[in-house]
Structures are given as structure tokens and as C-alpha cells.
Design an enzyme around this catalytic site. Structure first.
Site: not given
Length: 365
Positions: A85, A179
Site C-alpha cells: 500500500k 453507504g
């Protein structure tokens, strides 16, 4: 906040990290960290997010947490990639610029292909195209991974319904979706098309209007946990499942697209004790990663994958969830019950260890 070298190495040893690289370019204002967790299965693949962290230590913790999750996600998805990442420290609305992104791209290129990046929170597809002017180690520049993530969650929900109720049909099934961004919104569309009853919420009330017009109902964000439903689907921020929220759940299944949904492993145990089936997040939400990996691998061979080809790969999420559920179920009645969360980790670790043993076999040039 200054980072002590010893504490960084202690964190790396504890979480089994291979490499963490700090990038700084005073001429562009770039401050970035790339964390490479494990490359046993292949080069580390993971998005780059840009976020205004409170401290450098917060940025380091976040990039390490996300990179480790990518290792397990790639391994459990059957991909030939490891986990990594990147984070760029800064406000994407105020601090992002072409020269900053190009500087970051040059640093990514300096890693020699050990890290392949893609878009994430705070970065866009256009940003990735800017990076490509400086590095070839960028994936997901020709496809939007969001619909594939949503489709994977949709397939996963059907697998959960089959396991719990003996019927995968969504007709009349009540799903509460937390969401409705790019992924959550596409999931709602798929659910409604399949005949499900859907309740939605989002911190941005303007997002929910079009889904109400399509037939969904709405509750305020704080009330979504208490909705009486068959499936609770968290598709927003991570860490939403904790001791406080879990005791409010009125569902049989938790299956959503959000990353790092559990505050801790103890929450998985709590869900299991309540008889709620939890679909581990990095298994069920791997559709976008599968799509990006497919695009990158095909690009290296000079071709583009078809949507149908990617969809077939994403549909295998169902098989992996079923394996996780079987692993967990087989431990029922034992002194140590294996939660579905732990079973998913065991599945990923097993594949990594098998590959590590294979690499111990000498092959002549």
C-alpha cells in the site's frame, strides 16, 4: 511527530513486513510511505491513498494495516500478487498537483516493480494516468474497479443466503446497506433488480435520493444498525462493527464492501455467539482487486480482458466464502471455535506458506 527507528523496526517485525520506504521531495512537497508486506506470491499490489493524517505515525500505522490486509486479500482471491500500500500525506483537495504525483511516480519506479499501485481514497483514475508518465508499475488505468467490487459482494450475499437459509434467491430478502457511494450504490441497484427490499443510509443525504426513487427506503445513519433485516451490508468506512454496534444488529448475515469492518477479532467472536454469519471483508470485497490484477496481467501480454472474463473470476468469490464457512463450521463443538474471520486468515496464510515451501525447491537456470 518523529518516528524512532527502533519502533518502526519493531512494528515491522511484529507484523512480518518486508519493506517500508519513506519518500520525501521538498521541491514538490511530497511526503509518502510505501509499505510492502509480503511478496511470496508475487509483486505487492495495492492502491495509493492521499489523506491528511494527524501525524506521520498515524500514516505509518494506516499504510501498514492496509498493506497487510492486501496480502490476505490477494492470497485468498487466488491471485499471484503480494500485499502493499502507498500513502501520500496531504489534503488531496489542497496539496495534490501534477508535479507531486509525478515525483511519487518516480519513487514508485525506483522500487523496480516490487510495488504496483492503483487508485484509492483521495486519488483518481486520472491521477494514476499521471503516475504512468513516470512509472509503468500502475494498474487499473483502463477500468473502474467499483462495479466489480459491488458484483463480488452481490455474489457473496447470495452465497450467505444459501448457507443460512438454504436458498440464494434475493426476492423479498431485506438488505440494509450502509453507504451508497460508487460501490454501495451499484450494489443497491443489483439488489433492487433482483427483487430485494433495500434500506439505505449515507452520511451524504444527497446520495440516497436516486435510490429512494428506485424503490429503496431510507433511515438516518445512526439507525441503520437497528434495522430488522436479513442482511446488514456495511459499504462505507471501516471499523463500524464494534461491541456497541453489534449488540444493536437485527440481522442474520453481515456481508458488505467496506474494508476492515471489524474493530477487533473479538467482534467476530461476538457475531458468532449471536448466530450472525459474517462474510470476511477481504474475501467478499475482492472483486475490484481481481479486476485490477486481471487488467495488469493482460496488459503485460498485450491484450485487454473482457468484462465477461473478469466477471467469471469475480464469481469465484462465492466458492471461497463457502470454503471459509465450511472451515468455521467444522470447528463447532470444539474447544476452540474458528470464526469465519479466523478461517479467512487461515485460508490466506495456507496459500502463502504453500508458495513459500515451493520456492524452497531449487530450479536451475
Amino acid at each position: 511527530m518523529q518516528l524512532q527507528q527502533s519502533s518502526t523496526f519493531e512494528m515491522m517485525e511484529r507484523e512480518e513486513f518486508e519493506e517500508i520506504v519513506f519518500f520525501h521531495d521538498s521541491s514538490t512537497g511530497l511526503k509518502a510511505i510505501v509499505a510492502i508486506h509480503d511478496t511470496t506470491l508475487g509483486p505487492a499490489l495495492g492502491g495509493t491513498r492521499m489523506w491528511s493524517y494527524r501525524s506521520e505515525l498515524d500514516a505509518l500505522r494506516d499504510v501498514m494495516r492496509l498493506a497487510k490486509a492486501m496480502t490476505y486479500k490477494a492470497a485468498a482471491a487466488g491471485l499471484s500478487f503480494g500485499g502493499g500500500k502507498g500513502v501520500i500525506i496531504g489534503d488531496p483537495k489542497r496539496d495534490k498537483s501534477e508535479v507531486l504525483l509525478r515525483s511519487y511516480g518516480r519513487y514508485v519506479q525506483s522500487l523496480g516493480g516490487r510495488f504496483i499501485t492503483a487508485e484509492d481514497v483521495g486519488t483518481t483514475l486520472e491521477d494514476m494516468r499521471v503516475l504512468m508518465s513516470e512509472t509503468r508499475h500502475v494498474a487499473g488505468t483502463s477500468i473502474d474497479p467499483s462495479p466489480f467490487t459491488a458484483y463480488g459482494v452481490y455474489c457473496g450475499i447470495k452465497a450467505c443466503l444459501e448457507y443460512v437459509f438454504g436458498d440464494e434467491s434475493l426476492d423479498g430478502v431485506h438488505v440494509a446497506v450502509q453507504g451508497v457511494g460508487k460501490v454501495g450504490g451499484e450494489l443497491v441497484r443489483l439488489l433492487l433488480e433482483s427483487g430485494a427490499r433495500v434500506t439505505v443510509t449515507d452520511v451524504d443525504a444527497s446520495r440516497v435520493r436516486r435510490f429512494i426513487e428506485l424503490g429503496a427506503s431510507y433511515v438516518e445513519p445512526g439507525k441503520i444498525y437497528s434495522v430488522q433485516c436479513d442482511v446488514f451490508s456495511p459499504c462505507a468506512l471501516g471499523g463500524v462493527l464494534n461491541d456497541s454496534t453489534v449488540k444493536r444488529l437485527r440481522c442474520s448475515i453481515v456481508a458488505g464492501a467496506a474494508n476492515n469492518q471489524l474493530e477487533s477479532e473479538s467482534v467476530a467472536e461476538r457475531l458468532s455467539n449471536l448466530g450472525i454469519l459474517y462474510a470476511p471483508d477481504y474475501i467478499i470485497n475482492a472483486g475490484g482487486l481481481i479486476a485490477v490484477a486481471k487488467e495488469y496481467e493482460c496488459a503485460r501480454r498485450g491484450r485487454e480482458p473482457s468484462t465477461e472474463e473478469i466477471m467469471r473470476d469475480v464469481e469465484r468469490i462465492r466458492d471461497r466464502l463457502e470454503e471459509v464457512f465450511r472451515m468455521s463450521e467444522s470447528s463447532m463443538g470444539e474447544e476452540m471455535v474458528i470464526t469465519t474471520s479466523r478461517a479467512a486468515e487461515m485460508l490466506a496464510r495456507r496459500r502463502i506458506e504453500e508458495a513459500r515451501r515451493l520456492k524452497g525447491i531449487y530450479l536451475p537456470d
